[in-house]
Structures are given as C-alpha cells and as structure tokens.
Design a protein around this motif. Structure first.
Motif, PDB file in Angstrom:
ATOM      1  N   LYS A 141       0.821  -1.212   0.000  1.00 55.07           N
ATOM      2  CA  LYS A 141       0.000   0.000   0.000  1.00 55.07           C
ATOM      3  C   LYS A 141       0.855   1.263   0.000  1.00 55.07           C
ATOM      4  CE  LYS A 141      -3.890  -1.915   2.519  1.00 55.07           C
ATOM      5  NZ  LYS A 141      -4.719  -1.801   3.713  1.00 55.07           N
ATOM      6  N   TYR A 142       2.068   1.169   0.519  1.00 49.74           N
ATOM      7  CA  TYR A 142       2.921   2.338   0.655  1.00 49.74           C
ATOM      8  C   TYR A 142       3.910   2.490  -0.493  1.00 49.74           C
ATOM      9  CZ  TYR A 142       1.037   2.054   5.350  1.00 49.74           C
ATOM     10  OH  TYR A 142       0.183   1.975   6.422  1.00 49.74           O
ATOM     11  N   LYS A 143       3.949   1.557  -1.427  1.00 45.76           N
ATOM     12  CA  LYS A 143       4.902   1.653  -2.531  1.00 45.76           C
ATOM     13  C   LYS A 143       4.536   2.757  -3.502  1.00 45.76           C
ATOM     14  CE  LYS A 143       6.693  -3.000  -2.472  1.00 45.76           C
ATOM     15  NZ  LYS A 143       6.859  -4.247  -3.214  1.00 45.76           N
ATOM     16  N   LEU A 144       3.260   2.873  -3.863  1.00 53.16           N
ATOM     17  CA  LEU A 144       2.842   3.913  -4.802  1.00 53.16           C
ATOM     18  C   LEU A 144       3.113   5.317  -4.267  1.00 53.16           C
ATOM     19  CD1 LEU A 144       1.468   4.750  -7.461  1.00 53.16           C
ATOM     20  CD2 LEU A 144      -0.701   4.665  -6.219  1.00 53.16           C
ATOM     21  N   ILE A 153      -1.290  12.904  -0.336  1.00 61.47           N
ATOM     22  CA  ILE A 153      -2.721  12.628  -0.224  1.00 61.47           C
ATOM     23  C   ILE A 153      -2.990  11.132  -0.337  1.00 61.47           C
ATOM     24  CG2 ILE A 153      -4.940  12.955  -1.400  1.00 61.47           C
ATOM     25  CD1 ILE A 153      -3.944  15.818  -2.061  1.00 61.47           C
ATOM     26  N   VAL A 154      -2.328  10.471  -1.283  1.00 62.28           N
ATOM     27  CA  VAL A 154      -2.492   9.020  -1.439  1.00 62.28           C
ATOM     28  C   VAL A 154      -2.007   8.293  -0.192  1.00 62.28           C
ATOM     29  CG1 VAL A 154      -1.695   7.015  -2.761  1.00 62.28           C
ATOM     30  CG2 VAL A 154      -2.364   9.089  -3.948  1.00 62.28           C
ATOM     31  N   LEU A 155      -0.904   8.751   0.393  1.00 64.13           N
ATOM     32  CA  LEU A 155      -0.393   8.135   1.618  1.00 64.13           C
ATOM     33  C   LEU A 155      -1.362   8.301   2.782  1.00 64.13           C
ATOM     34  CD1 LEU A 155       1.968   6.716   3.069  1.00 64.13           C
ATOM     35  CD2 LEU A 155       2.871   8.988   3.554  1.00 64.13           C
ATOM     36  N   ILE A 156      -1.950   9.472   2.910  1.00 57.13           N
ATOM     37  CA  ILE A 156      -2.914   9.711   3.990  1.00 57.13           C
ATOM     38  C   ILE A 156      -4.120   8.796   3.839  1.00 57.13           C
ATOM     39  CG2 ILE A 156      -4.565  11.393   4.890  1.00 57.13           C
ATOM     40  CD1 ILE A 156      -2.373  13.522   4.371  1.00 57.13           C
ATOM     41  N   PHE A 157      -4.623   8.664   2.614  1.00 55.85           N
ATOM     42  CA  PHE A 157      -5.756   7.766   2.394  1.00 55.85           C
ATOM     43  C   PHE A 157      -5.386   6.314   2.671  1.00 55.85           C
ATOM     44  CE2 PHE A 157      -7.792  11.125  -0.324  1.00 55.85           C
ATOM     45  CZ  PHE A 157      -8.898  11.272   0.484  1.00 55.85           C
ATOM     46  N   ALA A 158      -4.168   5.913   2.333  1.00 57.85           N
ATOM     47  CA  ALA A 158      -3.734   4.532   2.598  1.00 57.85           C
ATOM     48  C   ALA A 158      -3.647   4.277   4.099  1.00 57.85           C
ATOM     49  CB  ALA A 158      -2.390   4.264   1.930  1.00 57.85           C
ATOM     50  N   ILE A 159      -3.167   5.245   4.848  1.00 53.02           N
ATOM     51  CA  ILE A 159      -3.057   5.089   6.300  1.00 53.02           C
ATOM     52  C   ILE A 159      -4.446   5.057   6.936  1.00 53.02           C
ATOM     53  CG2 ILE A 159      -2.313   6.236   8.416  1.00 53.02           C
ATOM     54  CD1 ILE A 159       0.144   7.202   6.841  1.00 53.02           C
TER      55      ILE A 159
END
Length: 62
Positions: free
Chosen positions: A4-7, A49-55
């Motif tokens: 999930k954190y690679k992108l 933003i993508v990282l926040i949504f993944a977390i």
C-alpha cells in the motif's frame, strides 16, 4: 514493505527528482524551470494525499 505504501513512495521520489531538477534549472537560468517545479510539487502533494488515504484505510480495517 507493505504494498500500500509503494505507490506513494514512488510518487514522492519522482516528485522530489522533478523538484530538484527544477531548482537546478532555476539556478542555471534555463527554460522550463517553473514547469518542472510545479510538476514536482504537485506530484509530491498528490503522493502525500495518497499516503494519507492509505493510512486511514488501514486504520479502518482493524
């Protein structure tokens, strides 16, 4: 590393590369520096933003 954190990590690194290149272009007074800086900063912001949504999505699954 979780997939999930690679992108977000890849997007952030690409944005950082473009930001550094834009700063180099700006210092050398080469054309296109502002485009590189804008693209780099927007890519970094999108990665965050993508990282926040993944977390947040990870926390909801627990």
């Amino acid at each position: 590393m979780n997939s999930k954190y690679k992108l977000p990590l890849v997007l952030f690194l690409v944005g950082m590369i473009f930001s550094i290149l834009g700063a180099l272009f700006k210092m050398m007074h080469w054309m296109g520096a502002h485009y590189l800086l804008i693209f780099g900063m927007l890519t970094e912001a999108f990665a965050l933003i993508v990282l926040i949504f993944a977390i947040l999505r990870k926390d909801k699954l627990k």
